[in-house]
Design a protein around this motif. Structure first.
Motif, short mmCIF file in Angstrom:
data_model
loop_
_atom_site.label_atom_id
_atom_site.label_comp_id
_atom_site.label_asym_id
_atom_site.label_seq_id
_atom_site.Cartn_x
_atom_site.Cartn_y
_atom_site.Cartn_z
N LEU A 24 14.32 3.31 7.09
CA LEU A 24 14.48 2.08 6.32
C LEU A 24 15.25 2.31 5.02
O LEU A 24 15.47 1.37 4.25
CB LEU A 24 13.10 1.50 5.96
N GLY A 25 15.64 3.57 4.77
CA GLY A 25 16.34 3.89 3.54
C GLY A 25 15.43 3.94 2.33
O GLY A 25 15.88 3.69 1.20
N GLY A 75 3.49 7.62 10.53
CA GLY A 75 4.51 6.62 10.23
C GLY A 75 5.47 7.02 9.14
O GLY A 75 6.38 6.24 8.79
N ASN A 76 5.33 8.22 8.57
CA ASN A 76 6.15 8.59 7.43
C ASN A 76 7.64 8.65 7.75
O ASN A 76 8.49 8.40 6.89
CB ASN A 76 5.69 9.93 6.86
N GLY A 77 7.98 8.99 9.00
CA GLY A 77 9.39 9.06 9.36
C GLY A 77 10.10 7.72 9.32
O GLY A 77 11.33 7.66 9.24
N CYS A 116 0.84 -1.19 0.00
CA CYS A 116 0.00 0.00 0.00
C CYS A 116 0.88 1.24 0.00
O CYS A 116 1.80 1.37 0.82
CB CYS A 116 -0.93 0.00 1.21
N ALA A 117 0.58 2.16 -0.91
CA ALA A 117 1.43 3.32 -1.12
C ALA A 117 1.46 4.24 0.08
O ALA A 117 2.36 5.06 0.22
CB ALA A 117 0.97 4.08 -2.36
N ASN A 120 3.07 1.47 8.44
CA ASN A 120 4.00 0.54 9.08
C ASN A 120 4.87 -0.10 7.99
O ASN A 120 4.79 -1.31 7.75
CB ASN A 120 3.26 -0.54 9.86
N PRO A 121 5.70 0.69 7.31
CA PRO A 121 6.48 0.11 6.20
C PRO A 121 7.43 -1.00 6.64
O PRO A 121 7.79 -1.86 5.84
CB PRO A 121 7.24 1.31 5.65
#
Length: 307
Positions: A271-272, A264-266, A34-35, A39-40
């Protein structure tokens, strides 16, 4: 049962993952991309390094500790930079960082009986609040199904309410095996239109709706949860189409509208990875209330914002 799945968090005293006070187990790995994911770190099925490089003081301990020589000190800023192509997330740099700015996300879950014992420590809170345990992720149903069945069986034997938070992108056989042990399904619907779903989540949604119909047809208790992201799925037509699709597959079940947020954008930088598109916007309170009214007009009597 296969190998233990990875988990990246066990969150206690959660009040947003089902009824009452809950303990939520976050499993690592998801078939969707999901773009707007907040929680990447949950997406990959492998351990990953998260590094807050912007706060680095440049002591160089991580550079010397890395066995892959994947970390160098930036000649301009002096901070430690990680070559993600070389990094294997071994954790050596995290062990020596004096600021605690590096961590490896994802570790093998304990055996089902051991994890159940950990979760049962909060039994008193479940009983007093009508709560329980929620399996989340990532995508919990994409994990080793034998492990999940055993964990849920043990919890149910102890009288613990079990919820599964799922995007529905999972083999039907996994749903069939887990169905007897789950009291509540928190079922995410991102978009009714398949082209939109492919573009934003990286996969088609046909099987997702088919699995929703399967659960509903077998008497499962379901709450559909819909993330609302402006401008991609927040229009009247988007919500009406979703309402029609949900009604045709699962009837007029309860629905939770979840406004997009940027908290959660930070994590992406740690995560690079590049952060979500700046085109995504947080819907206003007025927009959320309007969309709730649209669903109610179409027969959905139980609609909440958030949850």
């Amino acid at each position: 049962m296969g190998t233990s799945p990875l988990i990246f968090n066990i969150q206690r005293f959660s009040t947003h993952d089902g009824p009452g006070i809950r303990t939520t187990v976050f499993f690592k790995g998801c078939p969707l991309r999901c773009a707007w994911c907040h929680n990447p770190e949950s997406q990959s099925f492998a351990p990953e390094l998260m590094a807050d490089e912007e706060r680095c003081r440049g002591c160089g301990l991580c550079v010397r500790a890395c066995p892959r020589h994947a970390i160098v000190l930036d000649p301009v800023s002096g901070v430690a930079r990680t070559d993600r192509a070389r990094c294997t997330a071994c954790g050596a740099c995290a062990d020596v960082c004096p600021q605690g700015l590096r961590e490896v996300v994802g570790e093998p879950a304990p055996a089902p009986a051991d994890l159940a014992r950990i979760l049962l420590r909060d039994r008193m809170f479940y009983e007093k609040s009508g709560g329980g345990v929620t399996l989340s992720g990532g995508e919990c149903l994409a994990q080793d199904i034998g492990y999940l069945v055993e964990l849920c069986r043990l919890l149910r034997e102890e009288g613990v309410h079990v919820a599964a938070d799922t995007c529905g992108a999972a083999p039907r056989a996994h749903l069939e095996r887990l169905l007897p042990f789950v009291d509540l399904w928190l079922y995410d619907i991102k978009a009714a239109d398949e082209t939109t779903h492919r573009a934003l989540a990286g996969a088609p949604n046909g099987a997702i709706f088919e699995n929703l119909a399967y659960l509903a047809g077998h008497g499962a208790r379901i709450i559909v949860r819909m993330p609302v992201v402006e401008p991609v799925n927040s229009g009247d037509d988007d919500i009406i189409a979703a309402a029609e699709a949900i009604a045709s597959h699962a009837g007029l079940c309860p629905v939770s509208l979840l406004p997009y947020h940027t908290t959660g954008n930070g994590k992406y930088a740690r995560l690079g990875r590049a952060a979500p598109s700046g085109a995504f916007r947080v819907p206003s309170a007025q927009t959320m209330e309007h969309l709730r009214d649209l669903l109610r007009e179409r027969g959905f009597s139980q609609v909440e914002i958030g949850g």
